[in-house]
Design an enzyme around this catalytic site. Structure first.
Site, short mmCIF file in Angstrom:
data_model
loop_
_atom_site.label_atom_id
_atom_site.label_comp_id
_atom_site.label_asym_id
_atom_site.label_seq_id
_atom_site.Cartn_x
_atom_site.Cartn_y
_atom_site.Cartn_z
N GLU A 47 25.77 27.33 -37.21
CA GLU A 47 26.52 26.59 -36.61
C GLU A 47 26.38 24.90 -36.78
O GLU A 47 27.24 24.62 -37.64
CB GLU A 47 27.85 26.91 -35.68
CG GLU A 47 28.17 28.18 -36.05
CD GLU A 47 27.67 29.46 -34.58
OE1 GLU A 47 28.20 30.48 -34.33
OE2 GLU A 47 27.11 28.70 -33.69
N ASP B 25 23.30 35.24 -34.06
CA ASP B 25 24.10 34.06 -32.86
C ASP B 25 23.45 33.25 -33.77
O ASP B 25 22.58 32.76 -34.84
CB ASP B 25 22.93 34.46 -31.37
CG ASP B 25 24.62 33.57 -30.27
OD1 ASP B 25 25.58 33.26 -31.03
OD2 ASP B 25 24.13 33.36 -29.81
N ASP C 60 31.79 32.59 -27.12
CA ASP C 60 31.56 31.91 -25.76
C ASP C 60 33.22 31.36 -25.09
O ASP C 60 33.84 30.83 -25.22
CB ASP C 60 31.04 30.96 -25.47
CG ASP C 60 29.40 31.11 -26.49
OD1 ASP C 60 29.03 32.14 -26.81
OD2 ASP C 60 28.83 29.99 -25.86
#
Length: 758
Positions: A433, A430, A497
């Site tokens: 970024e 995950d 998401d």
């Protein structure tokens, strides 16, 4: 980034030096070097103005690269994308009488006009059809004083922000696709796109997976070989161009020829990296703990018992964030209060036949026991003063692992190996970024701005390689959120998401299709949506869509995604959808192997499979699952509208419903239907052979026992079916050849059932 106010004016504080002339050129084997300058009226025009050096090369057949450099004195500390390159396939001819230079690489030509003050680049196919190119005022250097680095008091020495600007022509009705996983309209014309990884969710213009590669409906693609921020104005600043700009002093792009969309992807993935393969067990249904839910061993066991009681096949269980103690992400240790015997519990899960995945990220919170060790050994990204770069977003006092440091990579990998020794089979990689760019320093002195996007590549690479080294070739598997060019080598990627709405389900599909047009063959979404709690109707519709994606994971934020929470009818829908996907395993394995070879994704935008049907180029609410199955998710409780494409196989039969073989569809027609939750538009292509196995209980079961070939219509040519080894997904066990004349299957030593469905 926009620099102009219409055709004739520049924005205040902007100056563009346009290149209009080839001052001189040099040809050396397969490389052409040109010196470009502004319009030359007399020798005085060579003074007080910039030049741009252009280098033309061909890394492989059918691809031509152009590198444009203003100042060559910049320090280049990288990083750089891996580009596959060879020689021996390009030729150059310079006709001095006609002032035209022709650079040829296989079926792709670049014609450069060298006449005084008539600079033009024209990319053409072998029939001289123009694909794209540079026309009037389309190569330039931008000096922008609208920048913090500009100080008026510095006078003539004032530093302006420089940009390289390359504008590529668009033709009438030409459409642009790709540029990574973007959740807006599939057709990118009219959009401003910044290639800059951000954690923005699926309902914004920001994207987790930014790929500076676009595909054109005209039969070519363009890859901008720049790891930093790339800004594209796609018919949004100049209505006849794609304007590409990067900060700094150089830009390089490659024009990738087709002629078909599949050919473009084949050449692009050969250039940047063949998509990796995944283990067969990954095609199973995944269940997660969800994000912020409270769970322990008893909770998890209750979920697993519920799946078994309802006969719903489940293959992978994923532990999201709170398998670790709060504030200690990542320390790679199970929270002993919630899982006092983690090793024993994982062993018990294994006894149920489950694979195990755990959530990780490339960050270390200050409360983690690993923080002091990482700080002492220099394993984190540092500030320029040598201190550890930290902030409180996400985890308190969070540091970022510096993957340019080989010792840090080994350290990080050692913790992954420890978890694998406990029984962990996969990692959800995950984040990655939110990577800082100002006031930071990397171990290898890489440019922070160029590392922002590239960091995701390093992160996924170290995790994927660790898994592959231990599990073996084709057995490594990630569930990654961020990526960069070349990341297709480290699958799988999921859509980030999304909200629990039909609109978010639709935008997720658009994002997946855009990524699949950027070199990625696998993709998944959070079934049911991540944010919020889905109503039962949405849950069932997303289940149908998610189980006709390459990878299928039930995941949410603050609520669980086990089906009976939403009603036992949801359990029934999930059970049937999972069983259907397992039945399709031989087909999925075959198409994954083909995608690994040539870059063709399993989930395909309609025009990728049917480029000859112009009606498919704007369709973004349906897709092809492999070459044979049309899927139209129902973005509503009941009603769905979809298009049935035309192809060369139309005379061989009609499209038919997977669920009712008596229900047929005419090519070239739109349909609106009402579907209960037991069905959706899932159509079988005419003149197709689809390999299935109704006897499979799990995807990794016996590959040869129980095979069926579903034949729809009259075959127009011999069709080859590959039976892929589920234990080694790059290996073909059997080759089946189905004759168009008599429908017989040719395969020594193996009998196969043929089922005629239309």
């Amino acid at each position: 980034m926009r620099f102009t106010d219409g055709m004739w004016h520049l924005k205040e504080g902007v100056r563009i030096e346009w290149m209009s002339n080839v001052e001189r050129l040099r040809i050396e084997q397969e490389t052409v070097d040109l010196l470009l300058n502004k319009v030359q009226r007399h020798r005085g025009d060579t003074l007080n103005s910039p030049t741009i050096s252009a280098k033309v090369t061909s890394p492989s057949e059918g691809i031509i690269g152009v590198k444009l450099v203003h100042w060559a004195g910049e320090i280049d500390n990288g990083p750089h994308y891996d580009i596959s390159s060879s020689t021996g396939h390009a030729s150059v001819v310079h006709d001095k009488e006609t002032n035209k230079l022709t650079y040829t690489s296989g079926p792709l030509n670049l014609a450069i006009t060298t006449s005084p003050n008539e600079l033009a680049f024209t990319f053409q196919d072998s029939s001289s059809k123009k694909l794209t190119g540079h026309s009037w005022r389309s190569i330039g250097y931008v000096a922008d004083q609208r920048s913090p680095i500009y100080t008026h008091d510095d006078g003539m020495y004032a530093t302006k922000q420089g940009y390289m600007l390359s504008e590529l022509d668009l033709s009438v009705s030409e459409k642009i696709y790709g540029l990574g996983e973007r959740f807006g309209p599939l057709v990118k014309n009219g959009q401003t796109v910044d290639i800059w990884n951000e954690d923005g969710g699926t309902s914004s213009e920001l994207a987790y997976k930014n790929i500076p590669f676009y595909m054109s409906s005209r039969g070519y693609g363009v890859f901008v070989n720049h790891p930093g921020k790339v800004s594209l104005e796609v018919q949004s600043e100049r209505t006849t161009r794609v304007n590409i700009s990067v900060p700094g002093e150089e830009i390089e792009y490659f024009v990738v020829y087709g002629p078909t969309p599949k050919d473009v992807l084949r050449r692009y993935t050969a250039l940047t990296g063949q998509p990796g393969l995944v283990p067969t067990w990954s095609y199973n249904l995944w269940l997660t703990t969800s994000f912020t839910t409270n769970y322990d061993e008893e909770t998890v066991s209750g979920f697993l018992d519920g799946f078994e009681e309802r006969g719903i096949p489940l293959g992978v269980f994923h532990f999201d964030c709170f398998w670790m103690k709060s504030y200690q992400w990542c320390d790679f240790k199970f929270d002993e209060e919630m899982f006092p015997d983690a090793g024993g519990y994982l062993a018990r899960l294994k006894e149920r036949g489950l694979k195990i995945s755990v959530w990780i990220n490339p960050y270390v919170g200050q409360a983690s026991p690993l923080f002091e060790e990482g700080k002492a050994k220099g394993f984190f990204i540092k500030r320029v003063d040598g201190s550890v770069w930290q902030w409180d977003l996400w985890q308190a006092g969070m540091a970022v692992v510096d993957f340019t440091n080989p010792a840090a990579c080994d350290w990080y990998s050692s913790h992954l190996k420890r978890l694998m020794d406990m029984g962990v089979d996969s990692f959800k990689t995950d984040f990655a970024e939110r990577i800082p760019v100002k006031g930071v320093k990397y171990h290898d002195n890489s440019s922070p701005e160029r590392m922002h996007n590239y960091y995701a590549l390093l992160y996924n690479r170290i995790v994927y390689n660790t898994l592959s080294e231990k599990a073996g070739p084709t057995q490594g598997l990630l569930f990654a959120r961020s990526t960069a060019p070349g990341g297709q080598k480290y699958p799988v990627h999921w859509g980030g998401d999304c909200e629990s709405t039909f609109e978010a389900m639709a935008e997720s599909l658009r994002g997946g299709l855009s990524l699949s047009l950027s070199g990625y063959i696998f993709w998944a979404s959070d079934i049911g949506g991540f944010e919020g709690t889905p109503p039962p109707a949405l849950y069932k519709r997303w289940v149908q869509f998610g189980l006709l994606s390459t990878h299928s994971r039930l995941h949410g934020s603050s609520s669980f995604r086990v089906p009976w929470i939403y009603g036992e009818d949801c359990s029934a829908v999930l059970r049937e959808c999972v069983k259907r996907k397992i039945l399709l395993t031989p087909y999925i394995l075959q198409e994954a192997l083909r995608g690994h070879r040539d870059g063709t994704p399993l989930m395909r935008a309609m025009f990728l499979e049917f480029p000859e049907d112009l009606n498919t180029y704007a369709v973004d609410t349906q897709y092809m699952f492999g070459p044979n199955l049309l899927v139209a998710p129902v973005f509503d409780k009941e009603e769905v509208t979809f298009y049935v494409p035309r192809s060369d196989d139309d005379r061989a039969g009609k499209w038919i419903s997977w669920f009712d073989h008596n229900k047929t569809y005419e090519p070239g027609q739109w349909y609106t239907e009402t579907h209960g939750f037991e069905t959706l538009p899932l159509l079988i292509r005419p003149a197709s052979v689809t390999v299935v196995n109704p006897e499979l209980k799990v995807p990794e079961g016996d590959a040869l026992s129980g095979i069926q070939l579903l034949v729809n219509g009259t075959l127009r040519r011999e069709t080859t079916v590959e039976i892929v080894n589920p234990g080694q997904t790059d290996e073909v066990l059997k080759m089946l050849r189905v004759s168009p004349a008599d429908g017989k299957v040719q395969c020594e030593g193996h009998s196969v059932e043929i089922v005629y469905v239309g």
